[in-house]
Design a protein around this motif. Sequence first.
Motif, PDB file in Angstrom:
ATOM      1  N   SER A  50       1.081  -0.964   0.275  1.00 51.09           N
ATOM      2  CA  SER A  50       0.044  -0.116  -0.407  1.00 51.09           C
ATOM      3  C   SER A  50       1.034   1.367  -0.295  1.00 51.09           C
TER       4      SER A  50
ATOM      5  N   SER B 202       0.693   4.508  -3.402  1.00 51.59           N
ATOM      6  CA  SER B 202       0.822   5.454  -2.316  1.00 51.59           C
ATOM      7  C   SER B 202       2.004   6.523  -3.103  1.00 51.59           C
TER       8      SER B 202
ATOM      9  N   THR C 138      -4.848   7.922  -4.098  1.00 51.00           N
ATOM     10  CA  THR C 138      -5.644   7.179  -3.119  1.00 51.00           C
ATOM     11  C   THR C 138      -5.273   5.572  -3.362  1.00 51.00           C
TER      12      THR C 138
ATOM     13  N   TYR D 134       2.036   8.509   4.970  1.00 52.33           N
ATOM     14  CA  TYR D 134       1.380   7.873   3.578  1.00 52.33           C
ATOM     15  C   TYR D 134       0.289   8.341   4.372  1.00 52.33           C
TER      16      TYR D 134
ATOM     17  N   ASN E 160      -1.880   9.511   1.579  1.00 48.01           N
ATOM     18  CA  ASN E 160      -3.307   9.087   1.096  1.00 48.01           C
ATOM     19  C   ASN E 160      -3.393   7.734   0.961  1.00 48.01           C
ATOM     20  N   VAL E 161      -3.162   7.012   2.149  1.00 46.74           N
ATOM     21  CA  VAL E 161      -3.224   5.051   2.450  1.00 46.74           C
ATOM     22  C   VAL E 161      -3.915   4.910   3.226  1.00 46.74           C
TER      23      VAL E 161
END
Length: 217
Positions: A92, A96, A101, A124, A126-127
């Motif tokens: 993830s 990212s 997203t 991080y 936008n996870v």
Amino acid sequence: MDYQIARHNMVENQVRANKVTDPLVIAAMEEVPRELFLPESKKGVAYVDEDISIGNGRYAIEPMVIARMMQIAEIETTDVALVIGAGFGYSSALLSRVAETVVAIESDATMVEKAEKILQDNNYDNVIVVEGDVVAGYPKQSPYNVIMFDGAVAEVPEAILAQLAEGGRLLAVVREAHKVGVARLYEREHGVIGHRDLFDANVPYLPGFEPVESFVF
């Protein structure tokens, strides 16, 4: 141990050596510290060219496989991506750094908590990690431009394929029972989903996606 040097060597000897040339993918692999997403006892082997157990039947799959699948997915900076099986969040985090997203679905509550902490502590932002049934995907935020499985599957459920956007790409290592695994690309074009096989990859099964053994009498 100098993790930065080990990470650079991984990129040069494992990633670039396996035909990964996309500069965004290379940059993500150079930037994201794999050791952060492993149990303390496994940090020293963070950059070996193999799948690493993170507990409860789960693995951080080998970086080369992730990198090749990311390159084939042709992720754009405006894409919304779904990761099936977040684990501690390594895949993830990589996505990212390319997609806008990333939604990561994980069924193990302890891993959800761990992944959220690692990702938040290391910016991080936008996870989004969601606890839920990985076999169902996460239709609430669908459709997705990109879907990736963080482990092998015997087959890709129709319910997850249905979450692909028009023009969307799904990447999974498909391992039918007693057969060699193969990385496979699924694409939705004009409402129809087709697929093609890409390269051999024998990563461990993602729990919940193992083959159902049939008995012959």
